[in-house]
Design a protein around this motif. Structure first.
Motif, short mmCIF file in Angstrom:
data_model
loop_
_atom_site.label_atom_id
_atom_site.label_comp_id
_atom_site.label_asym_id
_atom_site.label_seq_id
_atom_site.Cartn_x
_atom_site.Cartn_y
_atom_site.Cartn_z
N HIS A 1 39.77 43.17 41.29
CA HIS A 1 38.96 43.59 42.24
C HIS A 1 39.53 44.69 43.20
O HIS A 1 40.67 44.42 43.84
CB HIS A 1 38.67 42.28 43.22
CG HIS A 1 37.73 41.19 42.72
ND1 HIS A 1 36.24 41.54 42.83
CD2 HIS A 1 38.03 40.00 41.99
CE1 HIS A 1 35.80 40.18 42.04
NE2 HIS A 1 36.62 39.57 41.67
N THR B 1 33.88 43.98 45.82
CA THR B 1 34.16 42.51 46.01
C THR B 1 33.41 41.42 45.34
O THR B 1 33.66 40.43 45.14
CB THR B 1 33.56 42.32 47.60
OG1 THR B 1 34.16 43.30 48.51
CG2 THR B 1 33.66 40.93 47.99
N ASN B 2 32.13 42.02 44.75
CA ASN B 2 31.19 41.07 43.85
C ASN B 2 31.53 41.33 42.34
O ASN B 2 31.00 40.74 41.72
CB ASN B 2 29.88 41.51 44.29
CG ASN B 2 29.52 41.06 45.64
OD1 ASN B 2 29.27 39.74 46.06
ND2 ASN B 2 29.67 41.80 46.67
N THR B 3 32.38 42.43 42.10
CA THR B 3 32.22 42.69 40.49
C THR B 3 33.69 42.85 40.25
O THR B 3 34.69 43.78 41.16
CB THR B 3 31.34 43.94 40.25
OG1 THR B 3 30.08 43.55 40.75
CG2 THR B 3 31.65 44.18 38.86
N ARG C 1 32.31 37.11 50.66
CA ARG C 1 31.03 38.09 49.90
C ARG C 1 29.79 37.92 50.75
O ARG C 1 29.01 39.19 50.49
CB ARG C 1 30.96 37.50 48.49
CG ARG C 1 32.13 37.75 47.40
CD ARG C 1 31.49 37.57 45.93
NE ARG C 1 31.65 36.10 46.07
CZ ARG C 1 32.60 35.59 45.47
NH1 ARG C 1 33.60 36.13 44.93
NH2 ARG C 1 32.48 34.03 45.27
N LYS D 1 34.10 33.43 48.40
CA LYS D 1 32.81 33.28 48.47
C LYS D 1 32.18 33.51 49.74
O LYS D 1 31.24 34.50 50.05
CB LYS D 1 32.53 31.61 48.03
CG LYS D 1 31.23 31.65 47.85
CD LYS D 1 31.05 30.22 47.37
CE LYS D 1 29.48 29.83 47.37
NZ LYS D 1 29.01 28.44 46.86
#
Length: 307
Positions: free
Chosen positions: A161, A75-77, A15, A12
Protein backbone atom coordinates in the motif's frame (compact mmCIF):
# COMPACT_ATOMS: atom_id res chain seq x y z
CA UNK A 1 3.22 -9.48 20.99
CA UNK A 2 3.88 -7.01 18.23
CA UNK A 3 3.81 -9.80 15.67
CA UNK A 4 0.29 -10.77 16.71
CA UNK A 5 -1.03 -7.21 16.81
CA UNK A 6 -3.57 -6.82 14.02
CA UNK A 7 -4.45 -3.44 12.54
CA UNK A 8 -7.23 -4.69 10.26
CA UNK A 9 -9.95 -2.89 12.21
CA UNK A 10 -8.01 0.38 12.12
CA UNK A 11 -7.34 0.07 8.39
CA UNK A 12 -10.98 -0.75 7.67
CA UNK A 13 -12.16 2.29 9.63
CA UNK A 14 -9.64 4.56 7.92
CA UNK A 15 -10.74 3.44 4.47
CA UNK A 16 -14.15 4.93 5.21
CA UNK A 17 -12.87 8.02 7.02
CA UNK A 18 -10.40 8.87 4.29
CA UNK A 19 -13.18 8.98 1.71
CA UNK A 20 -15.26 11.23 3.97
CA UNK A 21 -12.32 13.59 4.49
CA UNK A 22 -10.47 13.44 1.18
CA UNK A 23 -13.35 13.81 -1.26
CA UNK A 24 -14.64 17.18 0.04
CA UNK A 25 -11.07 18.35 0.70
CA UNK A 26 -10.12 17.56 -2.89
CA UNK A 27 -13.21 19.16 -4.42
CA UNK A 28 -13.28 22.35 -2.35
CA UNK A 29 -9.50 22.63 -2.28
CA UNK A 30 -9.16 22.42 -6.06
CA UNK A 31 -11.91 25.00 -6.55
CA UNK A 32 -10.61 27.44 -3.95
CA UNK A 33 -6.96 27.23 -4.96
CA UNK A 34 -7.74 27.49 -8.67
CA UNK A 35 -9.89 30.54 -7.96
CA UNK A 36 -7.06 32.00 -5.89
CA UNK A 37 -4.63 31.67 -8.80
CA UNK A 38 -7.15 33.29 -11.14
CA UNK A 39 -7.69 36.18 -8.71
CA UNK A 40 -4.01 36.79 -7.94
CA UNK A 41 -2.65 36.23 -11.45
CA UNK A 42 -5.44 37.68 -13.61
CA UNK A 43 -8.10 39.71 -11.80
CA UNK A 44 -6.08 41.77 -9.33
CA UNK A 45 -3.37 42.70 -11.83
CA UNK A 46 -1.33 44.00 -8.92
CA UNK A 47 1.67 41.94 -7.85
CA UNK A 48 2.82 42.59 -4.32
CA UNK A 49 5.05 40.71 -1.92
CA UNK A 50 1.93 39.23 -0.30
CA UNK A 51 0.32 38.06 -3.53
CA UNK A 52 3.56 36.40 -4.66
CA UNK A 53 3.72 34.39 -1.43
CA UNK A 54 0.02 33.52 -1.63
CA UNK A 55 0.40 32.37 -5.23
CA UNK A 56 3.24 30.09 -4.15
CA UNK A 57 1.07 28.78 -1.31
CA UNK A 58 -1.74 28.03 -3.75
CA UNK A 59 0.68 26.11 -6.00
CA UNK A 60 1.91 24.07 -3.02
CA UNK A 61 -1.67 23.32 -2.05
CA UNK A 62 -2.56 22.24 -5.59
CA UNK A 63 0.42 19.88 -5.63
CA UNK A 64 -0.83 18.33 -2.40
CA UNK A 65 -4.39 18.08 -3.69
CA UNK A 66 -3.41 16.38 -6.93
CA UNK A 67 -1.92 13.53 -4.89
CA UNK A 68 -5.08 12.83 -2.89
CA UNK A 69 -6.66 10.58 -5.58
CA UNK A 70 -3.50 8.45 -5.55
CA UNK A 71 -3.66 8.25 -1.74
CA UNK A 72 -7.31 7.17 -1.86
CA UNK A 73 -6.52 4.54 -4.49
CA UNK A 74 -3.50 3.26 -2.53
CA UNK A 75 -5.56 2.93 0.65
CA UNK A 76 -8.05 0.60 -1.00
CA UNK A 77 -5.79 -1.18 -3.48
CA UNK A 78 -2.46 -2.99 -3.22
CA UNK A 79 0.11 -1.85 -5.75
CA UNK A 80 2.38 -4.27 -7.59
CA UNK A 81 6.10 -4.40 -6.67
CA UNK A 82 7.00 -2.69 -9.95
CA UNK A 83 5.08 0.43 -8.87
CA UNK A 84 7.52 1.17 -6.05
CA UNK A 85 9.52 3.86 -7.93
CA UNK A 86 6.31 5.68 -8.90
CA UNK A 87 5.03 5.39 -5.33
CA UNK A 88 8.31 6.79 -4.01
CA UNK A 89 7.98 9.78 -6.34
CA UNK A 90 4.39 10.44 -5.18
CA UNK A 91 5.37 10.21 -1.51
CA UNK A 92 8.19 12.67 -2.08
CA UNK A 93 5.89 15.16 -3.86
CA UNK A 94 3.39 14.85 -1.01
CA UNK A 95 5.98 15.96 1.53
CA UNK A 96 7.20 18.69 -0.82
CA UNK A 97 3.66 20.10 -0.88
CA UNK A 98 3.22 19.78 2.89
CA UNK A 99 6.50 21.34 3.99
CA UNK A 100 6.47 23.82 1.14
CA UNK A 101 3.15 25.08 2.52
CA UNK A 102 4.60 25.26 6.04
CA UNK A 103 7.59 27.35 5.01
CA UNK A 104 5.54 29.59 2.74
CA UNK A 105 3.16 30.39 5.61
CA UNK A 106 6.18 31.17 7.80
CA UNK A 107 7.64 33.47 5.14
CA UNK A 108 4.31 35.31 4.95
CA UNK A 109 4.49 35.85 8.73
CA UNK A 110 8.09 37.13 8.55
CA UNK A 111 7.24 39.42 5.64
CA UNK A 112 4.34 40.94 7.61
CA UNK A 113 6.45 41.30 10.73
CA UNK A 114 9.05 43.31 8.80
CA UNK A 115 6.40 45.50 7.18
CA UNK A 116 4.64 46.25 10.47
CA UNK A 117 7.44 46.44 13.03
CA UNK A 118 10.27 47.74 10.83
CA UNK A 119 8.61 49.88 8.13
CA UNK A 120 11.77 51.82 7.24
CA UNK A 121 13.96 48.73 6.84
CA UNK A 122 11.11 47.12 4.90
CA UNK A 123 12.02 49.27 1.93
CA UNK A 124 15.33 47.41 1.79
CA UNK A 125 14.22 43.95 2.91
CA UNK A 126 10.91 43.66 1.03
CA UNK A 127 10.49 43.65 -2.72
CA UNK A 128 8.74 41.59 -5.35
CA UNK A 129 12.09 40.27 -6.58
CA UNK A 130 13.10 39.14 -3.08
CA UNK A 131 9.72 37.46 -2.56
CA UNK A 132 10.06 35.58 -5.83
CA UNK A 133 13.59 34.44 -4.95
CA UNK A 134 12.39 33.27 -1.53
CA UNK A 135 9.60 31.22 -3.10
CA UNK A 136 12.04 29.59 -5.53
CA UNK A 137 14.36 28.87 -2.60
CA UNK A 138 11.50 27.19 -0.73
CA UNK A 139 10.92 24.83 -3.66
CA UNK A 140 14.61 24.00 -3.83
CA UNK A 141 14.99 23.46 -0.09
CA UNK A 142 11.95 21.20 0.32
CA UNK A 143 12.87 19.16 -2.74
CA UNK A 144 16.33 18.60 -1.29
CA UNK A 145 15.13 18.04 2.28
CA UNK A 146 12.49 15.47 1.28
CA UNK A 147 14.87 13.49 -0.94
CA UNK A 148 15.46 10.86 1.81
CA UNK A 149 11.90 9.66 1.19
CA UNK A 150 13.03 8.39 -2.21
CA UNK A 151 13.53 4.63 -2.10
CA UNK A 152 14.09 3.83 -5.75
CA UNK A 153 16.74 1.28 -4.87
CA UNK A 154 14.50 -0.61 -2.48
CA UNK A 155 12.96 -3.69 -4.09
CA UNK A 156 9.52 -4.96 -3.21
CA UNK A 157 8.85 -8.67 -3.42
CA UNK A 158 5.14 -8.42 -2.73
CA UNK A 159 2.23 -6.06 -3.22
CA UNK A 160 2.08 -3.05 -0.94
CA UNK A 161 0.00 0.00 0.00
CA UNK A 162 1.62 3.21 -1.17
CA UNK A 163 1.73 6.06 1.41
CA UNK A 164 1.24 3.51 4.19
CA UNK A 165 4.33 1.32 4.29
CA UNK A 166 7.41 3.48 4.74
CA UNK A 167 10.73 1.70 5.01
CA UNK A 168 12.89 1.57 8.14
CA UNK A 169 15.06 4.20 6.50
CA UNK A 170 12.13 6.59 6.65
CA UNK A 171 11.91 6.21 10.44
CA UNK A 172 15.60 6.73 11.19
CA UNK A 173 16.00 8.81 14.39
CA UNK A 174 18.10 11.48 12.67
CA UNK A 175 15.45 11.93 9.98
CA UNK A 176 12.53 12.10 12.41
CA UNK A 177 14.36 14.59 14.66
CA UNK A 178 15.02 16.76 11.60
CA UNK A 179 11.38 16.54 10.55
CA UNK A 180 10.09 17.45 14.01
CA UNK A 181 12.57 20.27 14.62
CA UNK A 182 13.09 21.82 11.18
CA UNK A 183 9.77 20.77 9.69
CA UNK A 184 7.49 21.85 12.53
CA UNK A 185 8.87 23.16 15.84
CA UNK A 186 11.21 25.79 14.37
CA UNK A 187 8.68 27.08 11.79
CA UNK A 188 5.92 27.06 14.42
CA UNK A 189 8.05 29.06 16.85
CA UNK A 190 8.97 31.64 14.20
CA UNK A 191 5.34 31.90 13.08
CA UNK A 192 3.94 32.36 16.60
CA UNK A 193 6.60 34.91 17.62
CA UNK A 194 6.27 36.96 14.42
CA UNK A 195 2.48 36.82 14.60
CA UNK A 196 2.34 37.96 18.24
CA UNK A 197 4.76 40.83 17.61
CA UNK A 198 2.86 41.86 14.48
CA UNK A 199 -0.49 41.85 16.28
CA UNK A 200 1.03 43.89 19.12
CA UNK A 201 2.37 46.41 16.61
CA UNK A 202 -0.95 46.71 14.83
CA UNK A 203 -2.91 47.26 18.02
CA UNK A 204 -0.44 49.89 19.15
CA UNK A 205 -0.77 51.79 15.89
CA UNK A 206 -4.52 52.41 15.62
CA UNK A 207 -6.44 50.32 18.11
CA UNK A 208 -9.88 49.45 16.81
CA UNK A 209 -9.37 50.92 13.33
CA UNK A 210 -10.69 49.08 10.30
CA UNK A 211 -7.23 48.52 8.81
CA UNK A 212 -5.91 47.19 12.12
CA UNK A 213 -8.76 44.71 12.41
CA UNK A 214 -8.13 43.52 8.85
CA UNK A 215 -4.44 43.02 9.59
CA UNK A 216 -5.19 41.05 12.75
CA UNK A 217 -7.61 38.80 10.83
CA UNK A 218 -4.92 38.04 8.27
CA UNK A 219 -2.46 37.05 10.98
CA UNK A 220 -4.95 34.90 12.86
CA UNK A 221 -6.00 33.14 9.65
CA UNK A 222 -2.36 32.25 8.93
CA UNK A 223 -1.93 30.89 12.45
CA UNK A 224 -5.08 28.83 12.06
CA UNK A 225 -4.00 27.46 8.68
CA UNK A 226 -0.74 26.30 10.26
CA UNK A 227 -1.46 25.12 13.79
CA UNK A 228 -4.82 23.38 13.26
CA UNK A 229 -3.71 20.82 10.66
CA UNK A 230 0.02 20.47 11.32
CA UNK A 231 0.22 20.16 15.11
CA UNK A 232 -1.66 16.82 15.42
CA UNK A 233 0.18 15.53 12.35
CA UNK A 234 3.63 15.98 13.87
CA UNK A 235 2.55 14.72 17.28
CA UNK A 236 1.38 11.58 15.48
CA UNK A 237 4.68 11.23 13.61
CA UNK A 238 6.57 11.34 16.92
CA UNK A 239 4.29 8.73 18.51
CA UNK A 240 4.64 6.44 15.50
CA UNK A 241 8.40 6.86 15.73
CA UNK A 242 8.23 5.55 19.30
CA UNK A 243 6.22 2.57 18.06
CA UNK A 244 8.67 1.81 15.25
CA UNK A 245 11.57 1.88 17.69
CA UNK A 246 9.72 -0.40 20.15
CA UNK A 247 9.51 2.21 22.89
CA UNK A 248 5.75 1.64 22.83
CA UNK A 249 4.97 -2.07 22.59
CA UNK A 250 1.45 -2.50 23.97
CA UNK A 251 -0.84 -3.65 21.17
CA UNK A 252 -3.83 -1.50 22.16
CA UNK A 253 -1.65 1.58 22.39
CA UNK A 254 -0.15 0.82 18.99
CA UNK A 255 -3.62 0.53 17.46
CA UNK A 256 -4.70 3.84 18.93
CA UNK A 257 -1.53 5.52 17.72
CA UNK A 258 -1.97 4.04 14.25
CA UNK A 259 -5.51 5.41 14.08
CA UNK A 260 -4.40 8.80 15.40
CA UNK A 261 -1.50 9.08 12.93
CA UNK A 262 -3.60 8.18 9.89
CA UNK A 263 -6.44 10.48 10.95
CA UNK A 264 -4.04 13.34 11.71
CA UNK A 265 -2.38 12.96 8.30
CA UNK A 266 -5.82 13.08 6.67
CA UNK A 267 -6.79 16.20 8.57
CA UNK A 268 -3.44 17.83 7.73
CA UNK A 269 -4.65 18.05 4.16
CA UNK A 270 -7.45 20.44 5.14
CA UNK A 271 -4.78 23.14 5.20
CA UNK A 272 -5.45 23.35 1.46
CA UNK A 273 -8.91 24.68 2.34
CA UNK A 274 -7.90 26.68 5.42
CA UNK A 275 -5.43 28.63 3.32
CA UNK A 276 -8.47 30.03 1.52
CA UNK A 277 -8.95 32.24 4.60
CA UNK A 278 -5.56 33.76 3.90
CA UNK A 279 -6.43 34.18 0.21
CA UNK A 280 -9.64 36.04 1.08
CA UNK A 281 -8.04 38.49 3.48
CA UNK A 282 -4.98 39.10 1.30
CA UNK A 283 -7.14 39.75 -1.78
CA UNK A 284 -9.31 42.12 0.23
CA UNK A 285 -6.23 43.95 1.45
CA UNK A 286 -4.76 44.31 -2.05
CA UNK A 287 -8.05 45.67 -3.41
CA UNK A 288 -8.32 48.16 -0.57
CA UNK A 289 -8.77 51.71 -1.77
CA UNK A 290 -6.64 52.99 1.12
CA UNK A 291 -3.54 50.82 1.02
CA UNK A 292 -1.28 53.39 2.66
CA UNK A 293 -3.33 54.07 5.76
CA UNK A 294 -2.04 51.18 7.81
CA UNK A 295 1.52 51.72 6.65
CA UNK A 296 1.43 55.39 7.65
CA UNK A 297 0.01 54.66 11.07
CA UNK A 298 2.65 52.02 11.76
CA UNK A 299 5.40 54.43 10.70
CA UNK A 300 4.04 57.06 13.09
CA UNK A 301 3.97 54.53 15.90
CA UNK A 302 7.47 53.34 15.14
CA UNK A 303 8.84 56.87 15.01
CA UNK A 304 7.22 57.67 18.34
CA UNK A 305 8.64 54.55 20.03
CA UNK A 306 12.14 55.28 18.75
CA UNK A 307 12.25 58.84 20.09
Amino acid sequence: MSDNCSFEEVDKLMRSLELVIYVPTFVFGMVLNTMALVVFCILLRKWTESTIYMTNLALMDLLLLMLLPFKMHATNTCWSPGMKPFCSFLENMYFVGMYGSIYTIVCIAIDRYIAIRHPFRARELRSKKISLCVCLAIWGIVLLATSPTYTFGEKRLKEFHCFHEFSKKGWHPALIVSVELCGFLLPATVLVVCSCLSIHGLRESESGSRDTQAGVRIIFSSLCAFLVPFTPCHVGIFLQFLVRNEVITDCEHKKKISLFVQLAMCLANITCCLDALCYYFIAKEVRSTKPQRLSISVRKNTSTSET
